[in-house]
Design a protein around this motif. Structure first.
Motif, mmCIF file in Angstrom:
data_model
loop_
_atom_site.group_PDB
_atom_site.id
_atom_site.type_symbol
_atom_site.label_atom_id
_atom_site.label_comp_id
_atom_site.label_asym_id
_atom_site.label_seq_id
_atom_site.Cartn_x
_atom_site.Cartn_y
_atom_site.Cartn_z
ATOM 1 N N THR A 195 38.485 103.474 22.312
ATOM 2 C CA THR A 195 38.018 104.111 23.542
ATOM 3 C C THR A 195 38.109 105.620 23.344
ATOM 4 O OG1 THR A 195 38.986 102.248 24.741
ATOM 5 C CG2 THR A 195 38.353 104.170 26.049
ATOM 6 N N TRP A 224 40.829 104.473 33.163
ATOM 7 C CA TRP A 224 41.462 103.863 31.982
ATOM 8 C C TRP A 224 42.842 103.278 32.329
ATOM 9 C CZ3 TRP A 224 41.194 107.695 27.205
ATOM 10 C CH2 TRP A 224 39.851 107.927 26.874
ATOM 11 N N LYS A 274 43.391 104.835 22.387
ATOM 12 C CA LYS A 274 42.453 105.629 23.193
ATOM 13 C C LYS A 274 42.613 107.096 22.809
ATOM 14 C CE LYS A 274 42.475 102.662 27.316
ATOM 15 N NZ LYS A 274 43.129 101.469 26.761
#
Ligand SMILES: Cc1cc2nc3c(=O)[nH]c(=O)nc-3n(C[C@H](O)[C@H](O)[C@H](O)COP(=O)(O)O)c2cc1C
Lengths: 200, 171
Positions: free
Chosen positions: B65, B168, B2
């Motif tokens: 992400t 998240w 991420k």
């Protein structure tokens, strides 16, 4: 005829397609046109030139679906240091992909800049396949559109124009592949090397 | 992994967790792309300008992400973020394919992404509408599988970011 200042907003201005588009425009428009690149160091000088012209033409490439950073910086400079009298603005934009519509968002950004900063917006010419069209048999199509575009500015009759190579997408993919393979060969790079999936 | 890219400092606490990385682009030294196409034709996949951008675009490629936090200007990303996005073209090949009925570049090893964009500044509806169209178009060139866009004022950036990171499960 109105005096036009043509600003080349390509980050590689001296060797750019925008330079060639600007030169074709200037040849059609006549002696009342002057071409200057936008560089990091010449914002003030360019802004001072605006006081002497009635029309400003931005010529630039599409970068990441939008306005290239050096030109964005110049627009922000103009916002902070507006000229005494605002010339009308026209835009000649070119992108690498086939579809001129891919330039549409950058054109909207330019129109928004003009509205926010009170510059009258005049004409636009959106060129697709802009990396290659001038070296192709379709050069004449681009040159013809630029002539129309120049006439619209000279006559003060705004127009929204576009041009691209009249190829199917599949043909464009094939033609662009051979264009890039030849480009790589100049550096001794093979097609397989250009297709590496590795990112460094 | 991420990835959070911001164009400003943030006052967020990230746990020392391996797969989340935050980069404040405003602290890096990144020159603008000069359009030489070296990364497509001379040293494919590798930008010839060896400044801080070369640490960032491989991370963009690897992440699944993304959170981009940027000021918005004339309906697009402002200079700091835009400079990085332009310098990220080594993640694509020169070669072109047809995608969603349009011509676009072939990607190298770029993981498809769920992207969240936080666009901040004093924006009006007109500017937001342009930005939405920009992100929709970028999605094709940046391999976004999904994207969400949020707009906020500058002073709300930390709050928004904190909420997103909670979503998240990061903090
Ligand atoms: C960093 C970068 C980003 C680009 N982004 C796009 C794009 O989003 N869409 C597109 O069609 N072409 C894109 N291009 C291709 C250029 O618009 C195209 O090569 C153009 O002809 C360059 O014009 P110039 O020589 O005047 O700079 C990009 C090129 C570079 C270097």
């Amino acid at each position: 005829m109105e005096r036009v200042l043509i600003l080349n907003g390509s980050p590689r201005a001296p060797r750019s397609n925008s330079k060639r588009y600007g030169e074709i425009f200037a040849a059609c428009y006549g002696e009342n046109a002057e071409i200057c690149p936008v560089t990091r160091g010449n914002h003030q000088e360019l802004r001072d030139k605006l006081d002497g012209v009635s029309h400003l033409l931005f010529v630039f490439p599409l970068y990441a679906d939008a306005i290239p950073v050096p030109l964005l910086d110049f627009l922000k400079f103009l916002e902070d240091h507006p000229p005494q009298k605002r010339p009308a603005v026209s835009v000649l934009i070119n992108c690498g992909f086939l579809e001129p519509q891919q330039n549409e968002i950058a054109l909207e950004m330019m129109r928004l800049f003009c509205r926010q900063n009170r510059y009258p917006f005049a004409s636009s010419l959106s060129i697709g396949s802009g990396e290659a069209i001038l070296n192709s048999p379709f050069r004449f199509l681009a040159a013809r559109k630029i002539k129309r575009f120049a006439r619209s500015i000279a006559r003060g009759t705004p127009q929204t124009l576009s041009v691209t190579m009249p190829l199917t997408k599949k043909w464009f993919v094939a033609a662009s592949t051979s264009y890039w393979v030849k480009y790589g060969a100049r550096w001794g790079t093979t097609q397989a090397q250009m297709q590496t999936m590795e990112i460094q | 992994m991420k990835l959070i890219l911001s164009d400003c400092p943030l006052s967020i606490q990230l746990p020392d967790q391996g797969d989340v990385k935050w980069i404040d682009l405003s602290r890096l030294n990144i020159a603008n792309c000069v359009g030489c196409f070296g990364c497509w034709t001379k040293t494919p996949g590798r930008c010839v300008i060896r400044d801080d951008a070369v640490k960032v675009y491989p991370l963009i490629a690897r992440s699944d992400t993304l959170l981009y936090i940027s000021r918005i200007k004339y309906g697009g990303y402002d200079t700091v973020m835009k400079t990085m996005l332009e310098r990220a073209i080594p993640v694509q090949q020169a070669f072109i394919r047809i995608l969603a009925g349009e011509t676009h570049h072939v990607q190298r090893s770029v993981v498809p992404k769920d992207a969240t964009i936080l666009a901040y500044g004093d924006t009006g509806e007109e500017e937001r509408a342009i930005f939405r169209k920009l992100v929709a178009r970028n999605a094709h060139n940046m391999n976004f599988k999904t994207y969400r866009i949020f707009f906020c004022r500058e002073e709300e950036v930390n709050d928004f970011t904190g909420k997103e990171l909670k979503a998240w499960n990061v903090c």
